[in-house]
Write a protein that holds these residues in place. Sequence first.
Motif, PDB file in Angstrom:
ATOM      1  N   VAL A 254      17.811 -22.093  15.282  1.00 56.06           N
ATOM      2  CA  VAL A 254      16.531 -22.758  15.044  1.00 56.06           C
ATOM      3  C   VAL A 254      15.456 -22.083  15.878  1.00 56.06           C
ATOM      4  N   SER A 255      14.250 -22.056  15.339  1.00 53.76           N
ATOM      5  CA  SER A 255      13.113 -21.508  16.071  1.00 53.76           C
ATOM      6  C   SER A 255      11.900 -22.374  15.793  1.00 53.76           C
ATOM      7  N   GLY A 256      10.954 -22.334  16.712  1.00 55.65           N
ATOM      8  CA  GLY A 256       9.779 -23.174  16.527  1.00 55.65           C
ATOM      9  C   GLY A 256       8.750 -22.963  17.606  1.00 55.65           C
ATOM     10  N   GLU A 257       7.885 -23.952  17.740  1.00 56.78           N
ATOM     11  CA  GLU A 257       6.787 -23.859  18.698  1.00 56.78           C
ATOM     12  C   GLU A 257       6.816 -25.017  19.684  1.00 56.78           C
ATOM     13  N   VAL A 258       6.175 -24.796  20.805  1.00 60.21           N
ATOM     14  CA  VAL A 258       6.078 -25.816  21.845  1.00 60.21           C
ATOM     15  C   VAL A 258       4.720 -26.489  21.721  1.00 60.21           C
ATOM     16  N   GLN A 259       4.732 -27.825  21.574  1.00 55.99           N
ATOM     17  CA  GLN A 259       3.502 -28.594  21.475  1.00 55.99           C
ATOM     18  C   GLN A 259       3.482 -29.641  22.574  1.00 55.99           C
ATOM     19  N   SER A 260       2.709 -29.404  23.593  1.00 56.14           N
ATOM     20  CA  SER A 260       2.596 -30.278  24.776  1.00 56.14           C
ATOM     21  C   SER A 260       3.975 -30.688  25.296  1.00 56.14           C
ATOM     22  N   ASP A 261       4.388 -31.934  25.042  1.00 57.84           N
ATOM     23  CA  ASP A 261       5.627 -32.421  25.650  1.00 57.84           C
ATOM     24  C   ASP A 261       6.816 -32.377  24.696  1.00 57.84           C
ATOM     25  N   LYS A 262       6.707 -31.670  23.568  1.00 56.86           N
ATOM     26  CA  LYS A 262       7.820 -31.641  22.622  1.00 56.86           C
ATOM     27  C   LYS A 262       7.914 -30.273  21.959  1.00 56.86           C
ATOM     28  N   VAL A 263       9.051 -30.042  21.304  1.00 54.39           N
ATOM     29  CA  VAL A 263       9.216 -28.825  20.517  1.00 54.39           C
ATOM     30  C   VAL A 263       9.243 -29.209  19.041  1.00 54.39           C
ATOM     31  N   VAL A 264       8.710 -28.340  18.218  1.00 55.87           N
ATOM     32  CA  VAL A 264       8.687 -28.537  16.769  1.00 55.87           C
ATOM     33  C   VAL A 264       9.442 -27.374  16.139  1.00 55.87           C
ATOM     34  N   VAL A 265      10.469 -27.686  15.383  1.00 56.80           N
ATOM     35  CA  VAL A 265      11.273 -26.653  14.731  1.00 56.80           C
ATOM     36  C   VAL A 265      10.595 -26.230  13.424  1.00 56.80           C
ATOM     37  N   ASN A 266      10.332 -24.927  13.308  1.00 55.90           N
ATOM     38  CA  ASN A 266       9.723 -24.385  12.101  1.00 55.90           C
ATOM     39  C   ASN A 266      10.741 -23.774  11.145  1.00 55.90           C
ATOM     40  N   LYS A 267      11.770 -23.145  11.706  1.00 56.44           N
ATOM     41  CA  LYS A 267      12.776 -22.473  10.898  1.00 56.44           C
ATOM     42  C   LYS A 267      14.173 -22.888  11.357  1.00 56.44           C
ATOM     43  N   ALA A 268      15.083 -23.016  10.401  1.00 54.26           N
ATOM     44  CA  ALA A 268      16.480 -23.330  10.725  1.00 54.26           C
ATOM     45  C   ALA A 268      17.380 -22.579   9.756  1.00 54.26           C
ATOM     46  N   TYR A 269      18.377 -21.912  10.309  1.00 58.46           N
ATOM     47  CA  TYR A 269      19.318 -21.130   9.507  1.00 58.46           C
ATOM     48  C   TYR A 269      20.740 -21.596   9.801  1.00 58.46           C
ATOM     49  N   ALA A 270      21.524 -21.809   8.766  1.00 56.88           N
ATOM     50  CA  ALA A 270      22.933 -22.151   8.950  1.00 56.88           C
ATOM     51  C   ALA A 270      23.701 -20.891   9.334  1.00 56.88           C
ATOM     52  N   TRP A 271      24.526 -21.004  10.377  1.00 51.99           N
ATOM     53  CA  TRP A 271      25.241 -19.841  10.895  1.00 51.99           C
ATOM     54  C   TRP A 271      26.411 -19.427   9.997  1.00 51.99           C
ATOM     55  N   GLN A 272      27.075 -20.388   9.412  1.00 49.91           N
ATOM     56  CA  GLN A 272      28.290 -20.104   8.658  1.00 49.91           C
ATOM     57  C   GLN A 272      28.009 -19.261   7.410  1.00 49.91           C
ATOM     58  N   LYS A 273      28.781 -18.173   7.268  1.00 54.54           N
ATOM     59  CA  LYS A 273      28.733 -17.300   6.088  1.00 54.54           C
ATOM     60  C   LYS A 273      27.328 -16.784   5.807  1.00 54.54           C
ATOM     61  N   ASN A 274      26.606 -16.438   6.849  1.00 51.43           N
ATOM     62  CA  ASN A 274      25.250 -15.905   6.689  1.00 51.43           C
ATOM     63  C   ASN A 274      25.197 -14.535   7.361  1.00 51.43           C
ATOM     64  N   ARG A 275      25.562 -13.499   6.614  1.00 52.60           N
ATOM     65  CA  ARG A 275      25.662 -12.152   7.186  1.00 52.60           C
ATOM     66  C   ARG A 275      24.332 -11.640   7.705  1.00 52.60           C
ATOM     67  N   ASN A 276      23.266 -11.919   6.992  1.00 50.92           N
ATOM     68  CA  ASN A 276      21.955 -11.462   7.439  1.00 50.92           C
ATOM     69  C   ASN A 276      21.575 -12.089   8.774  1.00 50.92           C
ATOM     70  N   LEU A 277      21.922 -13.362   8.938  1.00 48.27           N
ATOM     71  CA  LEU A 277      21.631 -14.036  10.198  1.00 48.27           C
ATOM     72  C   LEU A 277      22.470 -13.439  11.323  1.00 48.27           C
ATOM     73  N   HIS A 278      23.758 -13.204  11.069  1.00 46.69           N
ATOM     74  CA  HIS A 278      24.628 -12.600  12.088  1.00 46.69           C
ATOM     75  C   HIS A 278      24.082 -11.234  12.514  1.00 46.69           C
ATOM     76  N   GLN A 279      23.635 -10.451  11.564  1.00 49.50           N
ATOM     77  CA  GLN A 279      23.101  -9.131  11.873  1.00 49.50           C
ATOM     78  C   GLN A 279      21.818  -9.245  12.691  1.00 49.50           C
ATOM     79  N   ALA A 280      20.962 -10.189  12.313  1.00 49.53           N
ATOM     80  CA  ALA A 280      19.695 -10.362  13.030  1.00 49.53           C
ATOM     81  C   ALA A 280      19.933 -10.769  14.480  1.00 49.53           C
ATOM     82  N   VAL A 281      20.885 -11.666  14.706  1.00 49.50           N
ATOM     83  CA  VAL A 281      21.168 -12.114  16.080  1.00 49.50           C
ATOM     84  C   VAL A 281      21.763 -10.981  16.906  1.00 49.50           C
ATOM     85  N   ARG A 282      22.615 -10.163  16.293  1.00 52.56           N
ATOM     86  CA  ARG A 282      23.173  -9.022  17.019  1.00 52.56           C
ATOM     87  C   ARG A 282      22.073  -8.026  17.410  1.00 52.56           C
TER      88      ARG A 282
END
Length: 294
Positions: A254-282
């Motif tokens: 998950v990724s997002g932005e910080v807004q004062s006292d909280k975080v807001v998630v903008n993007k979320a990717y499921a890790w399982q069976k996601n080759r593009n995500l695995h490659q990006a994290v590496r």
Amino acid sequence: PSRLGGPWLLGVLACLLLWGSPGAWASYLRRSSSCMPIPHRMALCYDIGYSEMRIPNLLEHETMPEVIQQSSSWLPLLARECHPDARIFLCSLFAPICLDRSIYPCRSLCEAVKRSCAPVMACYGYPWPEILNCNKFPADHELCIAAVSTDENSSSRRMPRASCKDCELEEASTAREILENLCADDFAVKIRILRKNMTTTISDFDLDSSRVEVLKHGPLLRTEIPARLQQWLDIDATCVHNIMRGTHAGVFVVSGEVQSDKVVVNKAYAWQKNRNLHQAVRRWKHHRCPEQVG
């Protein structure tokens, strides 16, 4: 026990405040009315904890087709999980339980649901309707249906609230696109989320603190990220519900932005069976975002 089954009905009846006279609230029963089974097609209130309702209902709907049509328009709001008692509140009006007198929701119940759900309706340009004007409902010291969920029985957790922004799992086509999104956000974390219950009202979620991998902390300290993400799990019920897609547990980036006292998630990717995500994290460890070049 689930508050939507048989025990829930007993709980609601126990919450009835048996003081004061019925007054105008009993006038509904002076008209001709009848008890009818709550049909399967009435998704809003079927299996709410009792099986029969009065027609006309407390919103002056006189036929079952009318009740089904009007109540179905509230299903999208219920899906936003804006308040754990929203279904109880709405069904007390759309499908009033068959008793020898009319039982309206307490004013405080209406106000609690309105406080959480009216902002979500406003996101889509809909005002809180006049038929649900909380001032029309009886005060708590009169005979009425009180709130089931309270601050006292919520274990000091903040009331979950729905956000205006729809939040769904991303279906990125390339690792490069994922890296660009991670660069654009303040923080990025690989986490494991656990569902604490599987009720049809608001679900509770926990962060597996042993499975937190910080990819980018931005303005946050690494040590405060788990607490901020748990806060996000607690308060943004709709977003987390959409990400989990009915599963008991899952690993996500998950990724997002910080807004004062909280975080807001903008993007979320499921890790399982996601080759593009695995490659990006590496590649992330050695990746240089455009603003960092030079």
